[in-house]
Design a protein around this motif. Sequence first.
Motif, mmCIF file in Angstrom:
data_model
loop_
_atom_site.group_PDB
_atom_site.id
_atom_site.type_symbol
_atom_site.label_atom_id
_atom_site.label_comp_id
_atom_site.label_asym_id
_atom_site.label_seq_id
_atom_site.Cartn_x
_atom_site.Cartn_y
_atom_site.Cartn_z
ATOM 1 N N ALA A 94 -8.862 4.111 3.338
ATOM 2 C CA ALA A 94 -7.612 3.359 3.235
ATOM 3 C C ALA A 94 -6.742 3.911 2.116
ATOM 4 O O ALA A 94 -7.186 4.710 1.276
ATOM 5 C CB ALA A 94 -7.918 1.884 2.987
ATOM 6 N N LEU A 95 -5.501 3.459 2.111
ATOM 7 C CA LEU A 95 -4.531 3.836 1.090
ATOM 8 C C LEU A 95 -4.772 3.035 -0.176
ATOM 9 O O LEU A 95 -5.297 1.910 -0.104
ATOM 10 C CB LEU A 95 -3.118 3.532 1.601
ATOM 11 N N PRO A 96 -4.351 3.552 -1.338
ATOM 12 C CA PRO A 96 -4.348 2.706 -2.533
ATOM 13 C C PRO A 96 -3.349 1.568 -2.351
ATOM 14 O O PRO A 96 -2.353 1.726 -1.637
ATOM 15 C CB PRO A 96 -3.908 3.670 -3.641
ATOM 16 N N PHE A 106 4.208 -0.981 3.610
ATOM 17 C CA PHE A 106 3.839 0.421 3.405
ATOM 18 C C PHE A 106 4.956 1.129 2.649
ATOM 19 O O PHE A 106 6.098 1.169 3.108
ATOM 20 C CB PHE A 106 3.581 1.121 4.741
ATOM 21 N N GLY A 154 -2.636 -3.084 -3.154
ATOM 22 C CA GLY A 154 -3.223 -4.391 -3.447
ATOM 23 C C GLY A 154 -2.226 -5.500 -3.205
ATOM 24 O O GLY A 154 -1.289 -5.340 -2.419
ATOM 25 N N THR A 168 1.539 -6.405 5.529
ATOM 26 C CA THR A 168 1.314 -5.209 4.707
ATOM 27 C C THR A 168 2.574 -4.364 4.623
ATOM 28 O O THR A 168 3.120 -3.923 5.645
ATOM 29 C CB THR A 168 0.154 -4.375 5.289
ATOM 30 N N VAL A 220 0.845 -1.192 0.000
ATOM 31 C CA VAL A 220 0.000 0.000 0.000
ATOM 32 C C VAL A 220 0.882 1.244 0.000
ATOM 33 O O VAL A 220 2.058 1.182 0.361
ATOM 34 C CB VAL A 220 -0.991 -0.012 1.192
ATOM 35 N N LYS A 226 -14.688 -1.305 -5.895
ATOM 36 C CA LYS A 226 -13.789 -1.494 -4.742
ATOM 37 C C LYS A 226 -13.614 -0.242 -3.899
ATOM 38 O O LYS A 226 -13.076 -0.303 -2.794
ATOM 39 C CB LYS A 226 -12.409 -1.938 -5.224
ATOM 40 N N PHE A 264 -6.953 -10.309 10.223
ATOM 41 C CA PHE A 264 -8.345 -9.874 10.161
ATOM 42 C C PHE A 264 -9.245 -11.016 10.599
ATOM 43 O O PHE A 264 -9.640 -11.859 9.780
ATOM 44 C CB PHE A 264 -8.706 -9.418 8.744
ATOM 45 N N TYR A 276 -2.796 -10.485 6.440
ATOM 46 C CA TYR A 276 -1.914 -9.775 5.519
ATOM 47 C C TYR A 276 -0.656 -9.287 6.222
ATOM 48 O O TYR A 276 -0.736 -8.691 7.301
ATOM 49 C CB TYR A 276 -2.618 -8.555 4.912
ATOM 50 N N ASN A 278 -1.096 -7.905 9.944
ATOM 51 C CA ASN A 278 -2.514 -7.621 10.161
ATOM 52 C C ASN A 278 -3.357 -8.882 10.032
ATOM 53 O O ASN A 278 -3.524 -9.418 8.932
ATOM 54 C CB ASN A 278 -2.977 -6.554 9.173
ATOM 55 N N ARG A 296 -13.260 2.313 1.186
ATOM 56 C CA ARG A 296 -13.301 0.975 0.613
ATOM 57 C C ARG A 296 -14.718 0.454 0.427
ATOM 58 O O ARG A 296 -15.586 0.681 1.260
ATOM 59 C CB ARG A 296 -12.517 -0.013 1.507
ATOM 60 N N PRO A 333 -5.646 -1.139 10.037
ATOM 61 C CA PRO A 333 -4.169 -1.182 9.995
ATOM 62 C C PRO A 333 -3.554 0.228 9.942
ATOM 63 O O PRO A 333 -2.482 0.469 10.509
ATOM 64 C CB PRO A 333 -3.870 -1.965 8.712
ATOM 65 N N GLU A 393 -3.597 1.271 -11.469
ATOM 66 C CA GLU A 393 -4.838 0.505 -11.707
ATOM 67 C C GLU A 393 -6.034 1.101 -10.970
ATOM 68 O O GLU A 393 -7.160 1.040 -11.447
ATOM 69 C CB GLU A 393 -4.673 -0.953 -11.221
HETATM 70 P P1 8DG Z 1 -5.661 -6.648 -6.279
HETATM 71 O O1 8DG Z 1 -6.635 -7.663 -6.781
HETATM 72 O O2 8DG Z 1 -5.735 -5.338 -6.999
HETATM 73 O O3 8DG Z 1 -4.269 -7.181 -6.153
HETATM 74 O O4 8DG Z 1 -6.106 -6.423 -4.773
HETATM 75 P P2 8DG Z 1 -6.964 -5.260 -4.115
HETATM 76 O O5 8DG Z 1 -8.395 -5.575 -4.165
HETATM 77 O O6 8DG Z 1 -6.550 -3.936 -4.625
HETATM 78 O O7 8DG Z 1 -6.461 -5.453 -2.587
HETATM 79 P P3 8DG Z 1 -6.700 -4.553 -1.336
HETATM 80 O O8 8DG Z 1 -7.749 -5.180 -0.489
HETATM 81 O O9 8DG Z 1 -6.892 -3.122 -1.707
HETATM 82 O O10 8DG Z 1 -5.266 -4.648 -0.594
HETATM 83 C C1 8DG Z 1 -4.751 -5.900 -0.187
HETATM 84 C C2 8DG Z 1 -4.730 -6.003 1.310
HETATM 85 O O11 8DG Z 1 -3.756 -5.156 1.896
HETATM 86 C C3 8DG Z 1 -6.000 -5.628 2.053
HETATM 87 O O12 8DG Z 1 -7.028 -6.559 1.836
HETATM 88 C C4 8DG Z 1 -5.480 -5.595 3.451
HETATM 89 C C5 8DG Z 1 -4.093 -4.993 3.255
HETATM 90 N N1 8DG Z 1 -4.105 -3.567 3.623
HETATM 91 C C6 8DG Z 1 -3.732 -3.104 4.852
HETATM 92 N N2 8DG Z 1 -3.850 -1.762 4.899
HETATM 93 C C7 8DG Z 1 -4.302 -1.351 3.686
HETATM 94 C C8 8DG Z 1 -4.606 -0.076 3.149
HETATM 95 O O13 8DG Z 1 -4.478 0.994 3.775
HETATM 96 N N3 8DG Z 1 -5.064 -0.061 1.857
HETATM 97 C C9 8DG Z 1 -5.206 -1.196 1.123
HETATM 98 N N4 8DG Z 1 -5.625 -1.084 -0.149
HETATM 99 N N5 8DG Z 1 -4.918 -2.428 1.606
HETATM 100 C C10 8DG Z 1 -4.479 -2.508 2.881
HETATM 101 O O14 8DG Z 1 -3.348 -3.832 5.757
#
Ligand code: 8DG
Length: 143
Positions: free
Chosen positions: A37-39, A90, A41, A88, A13, A109, A77, A86, A75, A27, A128, A58
Amino acid sequence: GPVPSPEPKVGVVVFLLRFQTLLLGKRRSSIGHSTFALPGGHLEFESFEDCAAREVKEETGLDIEKIEFVTVTNNVFLDEPKPSHYVTIFMRAVLKDPQQVPQNIEPDKCDGWDWYEWDNLPKPLFWPLEKMVLSGFNPFPGV
Ligand code: 8DG
Ligand code: MG
Ligand code: MG
């Protein structure tokens, strides 16, 4: 019987910093639904920096540079519809062009992206991120 524990996944992220603000979106994904949350994935077959640039592009259409690692958190969940785990990563980055405007490319999303001041963050934050704020963390360089 015992519930199988999920395998840890890697999230990447990005603290995308623009002057005194950073980019957050509310989200719509199941984990952390309706929190800011931050961008970012899932890490694929790539470096952390490439993942950060790819996910930001993306999700927001923005092009970033000066991408650097900041910190990592663990983290678990447990209270989500589907328990997950996860590690994570940063990262921090800035815009290639500070005038570029974020687009909501994945509206399934995210409700939309906006710039927020660190001292005036929206609520509720994805936990997180909330955890980091409460610990006194600050993503801006030189703080
Ligand atoms: P993708 O298919 O594009 O790869 O995945 P996404 O749908 O964009 O995944 P996401 O949930 O946005 O990010 C993956 C994981 O990262 C999320 O489920 C939990 C962890 N995560 C954190 N903090 C943050 C945050 O601030 N932002 C995002 N986007 N994910 C975070 O622990
Ligand atoms: Mg994504
Ligand atoms: Mg994402």
